[in-house]
Design a protein around this motif. Structure first.
Motif, PDB file in Angstrom:
ATOM      1  N   PRO A   1       0.799  -1.226   0.000  1.00 25.68           N
ATOM      2  CA  PRO A   1       0.000   0.000   0.000  1.00 25.68           C
ATOM      3  C   PRO A   1       0.835   1.280   0.000  1.00 25.68           C
ATOM      4  O   PRO A   1       0.421   2.298  -0.564  1.00 25.68           O
ATOM      5  CB  PRO A   1      -0.817  -0.098   1.288  1.00 25.68           C
ATOM      6  N   GLU A   2       2.020   1.230   0.603  1.00 26.63           N
ATOM      7  CA  GLU A   2       2.873   2.420   0.671  1.00 26.63           C
ATOM      8  C   GLU A   2       3.198   2.969  -0.716  1.00 26.63           C
ATOM      9  O   GLU A   2       3.471   4.150  -0.885  1.00 26.63           O
ATOM     10  CB  GLU A   2       4.200   2.116   1.387  1.00 26.63           C
TER      11      GLU A   2
ATOM     12  N   SER B   1       5.284   9.813  -0.248  1.00 24.92           N
ATOM     13  CA  SER B   1       5.572  11.042   0.497  1.00 24.92           C
ATOM     14  C   SER B   1       6.318  12.063  -0.357  1.00 24.92           C
ATOM     15  O   SER B   1       6.566  13.172   0.108  1.00 24.92           O
ATOM     16  CB  SER B   1       6.389  10.713   1.745  1.00 24.92           C
ATOM     17  N   ASP B   2       6.673  11.691  -1.581  1.00 27.14           N
ATOM     18  CA  ASP B   2       7.407  12.632  -2.435  1.00 27.14           C
ATOM     19  C   ASP B   2       6.907  12.554  -3.883  1.00 27.14           C
ATOM     20  O   ASP B   2       6.138  11.662  -4.243  1.00 27.14           O
ATOM     21  CB  ASP B   2       8.906  12.363  -2.378  1.00 27.14           C
ATOM     22  N   GLY B   3       7.344  13.491  -4.703  1.00 35.32           N
ATOM     23  CA  GLY B   3       6.926  13.567  -6.097  1.00 35.32           C
ATOM     24  C   GLY B   3       7.348  12.374  -6.931  1.00 35.32           C
ATOM     25  O   GLY B   3       6.631  11.948  -7.832  1.00 35.32           O
ATOM     26  N   VAL B   4       8.519  11.820  -6.636  1.00 38.68           N
ATOM     27  CA  VAL B   4       8.999  10.656  -7.377  1.00 38.68           C
ATOM     28  C   VAL B   4       8.076   9.467  -7.126  1.00 38.68           C
ATOM     29  O   VAL B   4       7.726   8.720  -8.046  1.00 38.68           O
ATOM     30  CB  VAL B   4      10.461  10.312  -6.985  1.00 38.68           C
ATOM     31  N   GLY B   5       7.647   9.304  -5.899  1.00 39.95           N
ATOM     32  CA  GLY B   5       6.730   8.224  -5.558  1.00 39.95           C
ATOM     33  C   GLY B   5       5.388   8.376  -6.262  1.00 39.95           C
ATOM     34  O   GLY B   5       4.778   7.394  -6.681  1.00 39.95           O
TER      35      GLY B   5
ATOM     36  N   TRP C   1      -5.186   7.283  -6.716  1.00 39.33           N
ATOM     37  CA  TRP C   1      -6.339   6.455  -7.081  1.00 39.33           C
ATOM     38  C   TRP C   1      -6.632   6.707  -8.543  1.00 39.33           C
ATOM     39  O   TRP C   1      -6.814   7.857  -8.954  1.00 39.33           O
ATOM     40  CB  TRP C   1      -7.562   6.819  -6.244  1.00 39.33           C
ATOM     41  N   GLY C   2      -6.682   5.663  -9.331  1.00 43.77           N
ATOM     42  CA  GLY C   2      -6.984   5.812 -10.750  1.00 43.77           C
ATOM     43  C   GLY C   2      -5.966   6.655 -11.496  1.00 43.77           C
ATOM     44  O   GLY C   2      -6.266   7.259 -12.511  1.00 43.77           O
ATOM     45  N   GLY C   3      -4.760   6.713 -10.974  1.00 39.36           N
ATOM     46  CA  GLY C   3      -3.701   7.473 -11.626  1.00 39.36           C
ATOM     47  C   GLY C   3      -3.694   8.954 -11.274  1.00 39.36           C
ATOM     48  O   GLY C   3      -2.894   9.715 -11.811  1.00 39.36           O
ATOM     49  N   TYR C   4      -4.556   9.390 -10.374  1.00 41.00           N
ATOM     50  CA  TYR C   4      -4.629  10.799  -9.983  1.00 41.00           C
ATOM     51  C   TYR C   4      -4.196  10.976  -8.538  1.00 41.00           C
ATOM     52  O   TYR C   4      -4.574  10.190  -7.662  1.00 41.00           O
ATOM     53  CB  TYR C   4      -6.065  11.315 -10.109  1.00 41.00           C
ATOM     54  N   SER C   5      -3.457  12.035  -8.292  1.00 39.52           N
ATOM     55  CA  SER C   5      -3.083  12.402  -6.932  1.00 39.52           C
ATOM     56  C   SER C   5      -4.249  13.159  -6.291  1.00 39.52           C
ATOM     57  O   SER C   5      -5.258  13.431  -6.946  1.00 39.52           O
ATOM     58  CB  SER C   5      -1.850  13.312  -6.966  1.00 39.52           C
TER      59      SER C   5
END
Length: 124
Positions: free
Chosen positions: A53-54, A59-63, A94-98
């Motif tokens: 799940p992590e 916690s960052d833009g790369v993630g 979720w669904g590719g959206y932040s």
């Protein structure tokens, strides 16, 4: 010709009633999509089911970018996004959206709906 305020509301509600009471292909599709959204069995078919799940709560833009890449090839991406939007999920990808992307999508949909009803409310 100026339509009284009450007349404008009557027109809006009449149009809304016609849209909601007339079964169309689009409303049937939305009904089926809604049933899929409320039924969470689709989650087992997602790319995320096999990952920790992590990965989808970075916690960052790369993630965020990595999680979005995983979502792009997912077979339940649309249902996942709708689930998050309709349930106002505040965290994660979720669904590719932040979170920010979903908020923008919600605002855009609300604006599109308002414009659509405003056009329908114009006197014929």
């Amino acid at each position: 010709k100026q339509i009284p305020l009450f007349g404008r509301f009557t027109r809006i509600f009449t149009v809304m009633w016609e849209l909601l009471s007339t079964p169309s292909r689009r409303t049937r599709q939305h009904h089926y999509l809604w049933e899929e959204i409320m039924n969470t069995e689709w989650m087992a078919n997602g790319n995320c089911a096999e990952l920790p799940p992590e990965t989808f709560f970075p916690s960052d833009g790369v993630g965020v970018i990595e999680a979005q890449k995983i979502c792009r090839t997912c077979v339940v991406q649309d249902v996942c996004l709708e689930y998050a939007v309709r349930n106002r999920v505040d965290h994660g990808i979720w669904g590719g959206y932040s979170e920010r992307g979903r908020r923008k999508l919600i605002r855009a949909r609300a604006q599109e709906t308002a414009v659509h009803f405003e056009e329908l409310a114009q006197p014929a």
